[in-house]
Structure formats: C-alpha cells, structure tokens
Design an enzyme around this catalytic site. Structure first.
Site, PDB file in Angstrom:
ATOM      1  N   LYS A  80     -40.187  17.374 -33.948  1.00 35.23           N
ATOM      2  CA  LYS A  80     -41.015  18.310 -34.732  1.00 35.23           C
ATOM      3  C   LYS A  80     -42.447  17.798 -34.767  1.00 35.23           C
ATOM      4  O   LYS A  80     -42.668  16.578 -34.932  1.00 35.23           O
ATOM      5  CB  LYS A  80     -40.415  18.383 -36.135  1.00 35.23           C
ATOM      6  CG  LYS A  80     -41.024  19.359 -37.110  1.00 35.23           C
ATOM      7  CD  LYS A  80     -40.214  19.362 -38.401  1.00 35.23           C
ATOM      8  CE  LYS A  80     -40.699  20.394 -39.411  1.00 35.23           C
ATOM      9  NZ  LYS A  80     -39.828  20.428 -40.611  1.00 35.23           N
ATOM     10  N   SER A 156     -38.169  24.749 -41.892  1.00 38.13           N
ATOM     11  CA  SER A 156     -39.401  24.676 -41.120  1.00 38.13           C
ATOM     12  C   SER A 156     -39.233  23.960 -39.780  1.00 38.13           C
ATOM     13  O   SER A 156     -40.127  23.994 -38.935  1.00 38.13           O
ATOM     14  CB  SER A 156     -40.487  23.949 -41.933  1.00 38.13           C
ATOM     15  OG  SER A 156     -40.126  22.597 -42.184  1.00 38.13           O
ATOM     16  N   SER A 180     -35.050  22.196 -44.587  1.00 37.25           N
ATOM     17  CA  SER A 180     -35.654  22.490 -43.295  1.00 37.25           C
ATOM     18  C   SER A 180     -34.957  21.882 -42.084  1.00 37.25           C
ATOM     19  O   SER A 180     -35.345  22.170 -40.956  1.00 37.25           O
ATOM     20  CB  SER A 180     -37.126  22.050 -43.303  1.00 37.25           C
ATOM     21  OG  SER A 180     -37.880  22.903 -44.131  1.00 37.25           O
TER      22      SER A 180
END
Length: 465
Positions: A80, A156, A180
């Site tokens: 990420k 996310s 997330s």
C-alpha cells in the site's frame, strides 16, 4: 514454467530454492501480468521493475553459489502506498503527498519481507490518507474488484485486496485503522490479517490515527499469510507501541487446527438479519469450526462510536497544517471529515477513550471463557463503484461509513483478526475470526482449518484468469 499467477507463495519459494524455476522468471512473469491486468483493476500506482529484477537476479546468483535462501525467496509482494518505498514519494493516496521527496529507506515491514527473500514489485492504490472504505480514490482513480470490474475493491487498502485477488502479487501489505485490511479482504475474496495493536512495527509508514493504526498482510493462502506474518514480527524501538514485542511464530501452530478451542458466534450488534450473504457466510464458518455458543458483545455500538471520535480527533490534529495550506487538494469527502474532527470538543475525545477502555475490559472478561469469536466483516458483498447508500436492516444508510459497521468495534481495542473469504453463488464476502490480544496463532489456526475444509478459499477471478 512450473507456476502460475495463483500458485501459493510458499510453493513458489520452494520451487525457486530447488532450482525448478528461477526467481527472475517468476518476477518477469508477474511483471508481465501486472502490465496486462493492472489497467483493468487499477491496483498499482507504482511498479518497481528495475528493483524487482535486480533482486531476483541476486536470489538466483545466491542459489547457484550454494547460499541458503530465505523462506519467501523470489515471492513477489506489493505494498500500500503509505509504506515508505526507497526512491518513491510516500503518497498515502493523496495529491499533497506525491510532492514529497522520495523515501530514503523502505518501511520496516518492507525491509523484513525483503530480508526473507520476498521481492517488492510496486506500490498500491489506496483511499486518500487511509480514510476510506470504498477504494474510490479521487486522485488515482477507483480501484476495481477483480471479480466484477464494476464493483468496489473496498478500502482503504484497496490495491492490496485487488492485486492479491487478481493474481498480481501473492502477498501484499496494507493498513487497518477501522477495518481497512478486513473490508478489502471481504469484498475481494482473499485472506487478511489484522494483528494485535502493537504487534508489527509501523516504522516508516505514513500514519492515519496513531492509537488505532495497525499494519498487516493479505494473501490468497493461509500458509502464505502465516509465513509473511512471521517474517515481519519483532520489536522496533522506533514504534513505541511494539518496541518490546517478542517473536512468536505462528506457522508451526497451523497444524493444531481448532481442536480444544471454545468458539462462539457474535450476535446482538453483529446479528446478520436482513443481510443474506453475510448471514450465510457466518453460518458456514460457524458450522465448519464447530461453534457451540452464541454471544452478545455488550457495548460494541459504543465502541464503534468511540472509534469514530478517536479517529476524527487524532487524524484531524495530524493533518491540520495540510488542511490550512492546501484544503483544495484533498478529496472533499476526506477533507470534510478531517475538518469535523478539528472542531470536535476535547471532552468527546476523553469520553471516547474512557468508553474504549471500558469495552476492552468487558472483552477481556469474555475471553476468559471464549477463545475465538466469529462475526461478519461487511454487511454485504462488493457494492457498485459510485454507490452512495446501503440498505441495512430495513433502512437506507450512507454506504461509506457502514462498510465498517462490524470492523470498527474490534479495531477500537486492537484485537487480532483474520478475515476469511466465503464464496456463495456470486461475489465473495468475508467473516472475521477474532481472538484475544497476542493470539494471532488462534486466528490463523481457524483460518487454516477453514481453508483445508474448503469452506474458505480465494478463487481466481473468472474474468481475469
């Protein structure tokens, strides 16, 4: 070639160690797949081609020289884009951050996976500043669900879930503040692990809400998930939350299964009435694990409210300078939540922390009598991109916050959770298996048992196979 995009990571590493396939061939194959598939799913924001090929060639040279290779030798992984990646600006999904200087060093967890032989192939799309459950990034574009490109990947850690599900990387790294890791795992149909708060160091990653932020891995296979987790364990003085944590390997525990565990299904707040896919998934997992009790977790709704207030207050304080200087460069939905947090009375934050401590103490009493709790991850499978509302227990509610309905109370007190995927007739949906603090081994034992029983598995997306 003796592997494909959906071969488990531990089998790829074994083949590389045996010389059945070269690390360079593996990495070249995955880079080619990323080039073909990523335009459809938009999971990657950066591809580290030169770095990946150089590391792969080094692994092959080490094997030829007779050196011992790491447990994840040659396995591709991605992170990420809130993890520092040497040579790249740490975007954290934002417009503002992409103007930062390139990171001089990798994040601690990226370093640890690399030290185990895993090969970084890129940085991944995410919700702006991790304040998102949808994966619809206003700056980099929506990340798409590999099982249906018209649907959300979840957020996310959207790129992490999507890339792993799409066969672009067998392992990926994400973060989980309020859900997330678990929400993208649920919507994309892969396994995810949110460890205990403080278990894995967050050093050189971009924060969202310090007292709630967790980092953890995604995988398509539970053995892979355990291997990645074990490779990343250990204290780090630069993250006070985990400075003193000892390494407690979980891989050997997988073989123990769930024999002897006291297992309960969460009801009350976590009830799945009116949520047919979530209800069927929870029941399938409960039957497979032999759950014998139903459990009402008193105060879960209060814990969720506390998580909202703590998240708003801490994140707004952290971003206040950026908001004052460049408010127009934020996604309006993210910006408005930060601004609301900045105006929140301090007394609310203090009360939220008190509620958090109370719920923690209540849950510790529960874990004196229970080893594992089963609960849904999301109230529904992946919604359509652009969808704004959700039908929930007969009411129409905003979609974005309510994808985290079942994850936020658990994050609030930092419990370890494995998200496990269940495929019904259509899209996947996830189930949480939750244990007491520091008992990631229990979560992964349950996940492994479910995978072996065929109840939970990560299926190759038909449209991308």
């Amino acid at each position: 070639m003796s592997f494909d995009a959906f071969t488990p990571a531990h089998l790829i590493a074994a083949q590389i160690r045996e010389g059945a396939v070269s690390a360079e061939a593996v990495i070249t194959g995955f880079l080619d797949r990323i080039a073909r598939i990523n335009p459809q799913v938009n999971a990657f924001t950066d591809v580290t081609t030169e770095r990946a090929l150089a590391q792969a060639r080094g692994i092959d040279a080490a094997r030829i020289a007779g050196q011992t290779l790491g447990p994840l030798a040659g396995v591709p992984f991605a992170a990420k884009n809130l993890f520092d990646i040497e040579g790249l600006p740490t975007r954290a999904g934002s417009k503002v951050n992409r103007e930062r200087a390139p990171a001089p060093r990798d994040a601690a967890l990226v370093e640890r996976l690399s030290a185990a032989g895993a090969v970084l192939v890129g940085g991944l799309n995410m919700g702006e500043y991790a304040y998102d459950f949808t994966g619809e990034n206003a700056h980099d574009g929506a990340c798409r669900n590999p099982h249906d490109l018209a649907r959300m990947a979840g957020g996310s850690s959207s790129g992490s879930g999507s890339a792993t599900a799409a066969g672009l990387a067998p392992l990926s790294l994400g973060s989980d503040t309020n859900g997330s890791i678990r929400v993208p795992s649920s919507l994309c149909g892969v396994f995810g692990l949110k460890p205990t708060y403080g278990r894995l160091p967050r050093t050189r990653s971009f924060p969202f809400c310090d007292s709630l932020d967790h980092l953890g891995p995604f995988a398509r296979d539970v053995t892979d998930l355990a291997m990645a987790y074990d490779a990343m364990q250990g204290g780090d003085a630069h993250d006070p939350a985990c400075a003193q944590r000892a390494i407690e390997p979980v891989l050997p525990a997988l073989a123990h299964g769930v024999s002897g565990l006291r297992i309960a299904v969460a009801g009350g707040y976590f009830a799945t009435d009116g949520m047919p896919e979530a209800d069927a998934a929870v029941k399938a997992v409960a039957v497979a694990l032999g759950a014998t009790r139903n459990l009402v977790l008193e105060g879960a709704g209060i814990a969720r409210a506390a998580a909202f207030l703590i998240t708003n207050a801490e994140s707004a304080a952290f971003h206040l300078g950026r908001l004052r200087a460049r408010a127009d460069d934020f996604d309006p939905e993210t910006r408005d939540r930060f601004l609301a947090g900045a105006m929140q009375p301090a007394a609310w934050y203090i009360q939220a922390q008190a509620a958090r401590r109370w719920f923690h103490d209540e849950m510790m009493r529960v874990f004196a009598d229970i080893d594992l709790i089963i609960a849904p991850v999301t109230p529904c499978p992946a919604p359509e991109i652009g969808q704004k509302t959700l039908s929930l227990r007969g009411e129409t509610v905003p979609l974005r916050p309510n994808l985290g309905l079942f994850t936020q109370p658990i994050s609030c007190i930092g419990l370890p959770v494995a998200a496990v995927p269940v495929f019904g007739a259509g899209l996947p949906i996830g189930v949480q298996v939750i244990a007491a603090p520091w008992r990631e081994d229990v979560c992964l034992r349950a996940a492994h048992a479910l995978q072996r029983a065929g109840v939970c598995e990560a299926k190759a997306p038909a449209m991308l196979a």
